[in-house]
Design a protein around this motif. Sequence first.
Motif, short mmCIF file in Angstrom:
data_model
loop_
_atom_site.label_atom_id
_atom_site.label_comp_id
_atom_site.label_asym_id
_atom_site.label_seq_id
_atom_site.Cartn_x
_atom_site.Cartn_y
_atom_site.Cartn_z
N GLY A 53 68.39 10.19 42.63
CA GLY A 53 68.96 9.98 41.32
C GLY A 53 70.48 10.01 41.26
O GLY A 53 71.05 9.62 40.25
N THR A 54 71.14 10.46 42.30
CA THR A 54 72.59 10.48 42.33
C THR A 54 73.08 9.20 43.00
O THR A 54 72.53 8.80 44.02
N THR A 55 74.08 8.57 42.44
CA THR A 55 74.64 7.36 43.03
C THR A 55 75.78 7.74 43.96
O THR A 55 76.65 8.54 43.61
N TYR A 56 75.76 7.14 45.15
CA TYR A 56 76.74 7.46 46.19
C TYR A 56 77.48 6.21 46.64
O TYR A 56 76.92 5.11 46.65
N THR A 57 78.73 6.40 47.04
CA THR A 57 79.48 5.44 47.83
C THR A 57 79.56 6.05 49.22
O THR A 57 80.04 7.19 49.37
N LEU A 58 79.05 5.35 50.23
CA LEU A 58 79.06 5.85 51.60
C LEU A 58 80.18 5.17 52.36
O LEU A 58 80.25 3.94 52.42
N VAL A 59 81.07 5.98 52.95
CA VAL A 59 82.21 5.46 53.69
C VAL A 59 82.09 5.94 55.14
O VAL A 59 82.16 7.15 55.40
N PHE A 100 74.76 3.30 46.33
CA PHE A 100 73.40 3.57 46.78
C PHE A 100 72.85 4.73 45.96
O PHE A 100 73.47 5.81 45.92
N THR A 101 71.72 4.51 45.30
CA THR A 101 71.07 5.55 44.51
C THR A 101 69.67 5.79 45.07
O THR A 101 68.78 4.96 44.89
N PRO A 102 69.46 6.90 45.79
CA PRO A 102 68.12 7.18 46.34
C PRO A 102 67.08 7.36 45.23
O PRO A 102 67.37 7.96 44.19
N LEU A 103 65.89 6.85 45.47
CA LEU A 103 64.79 6.95 44.52
C LEU A 103 63.77 7.97 45.03
O LEU A 103 63.71 8.28 46.22
N ALA A 104 62.94 8.47 44.12
CA ALA A 104 61.98 9.54 44.47
C ALA A 104 61.06 9.15 45.62
O ALA A 104 60.78 9.98 46.49
N ILE A 135 66.86 12.45 52.33
CA ILE A 135 66.88 12.34 50.86
C ILE A 135 65.99 13.45 50.31
O ILE A 135 64.83 13.57 50.69
N GLN A 136 66.58 14.25 49.44
CA GLN A 136 65.84 15.38 48.85
C GLN A 136 65.73 15.25 47.35
O GLN A 136 66.44 14.55 46.72
#
Length: 136
Positions: A53-59, A100-104, A135-136
């Motif tokens: 549920g958290t949106t990330y920018t991965l660098v 990137f927003t991980p889903l359940a 992913i948790q």
Amino acid sequence: YAAVIDNATTDPSFVAGAEDEPVPQPQTVTINVKAWDFSPGGPNSPALMLTVGTTYTLVFHNVDTPGTPNPRHGFSGISDLGLPASDDISPGHDFVIPSFTPLAFQRGSHPFSCTQNECGGDPEQHRGMQGILVIQ
């Protein structure tokens, strides 16, 4: 706003709407990449931990010391998560996944690796340049 008319009196009533919520900005996570390690990610650093549920920018940022032979790395991508690959994480050239927003349903451990053959100059060490995204 809205006007509501009931079926009994047909008198309109004013209903105030709520203020718009601002869209949260992505959290930036920098993965420092150097000869034989992703930090975070592994194998010599803790796993890369992301929350549903958290949106990330991965660098992915190269931090090889000057003089490192073959200081160019890659990221295999993770197809199950829709994360793209790159063959060029080198000094002055970051690889960025802007959103990137991980889903359940994606919870769990997802392996990745360096896509270059001999980064850091030692093919034996390089074979162990693998990481884990959790992913948790």
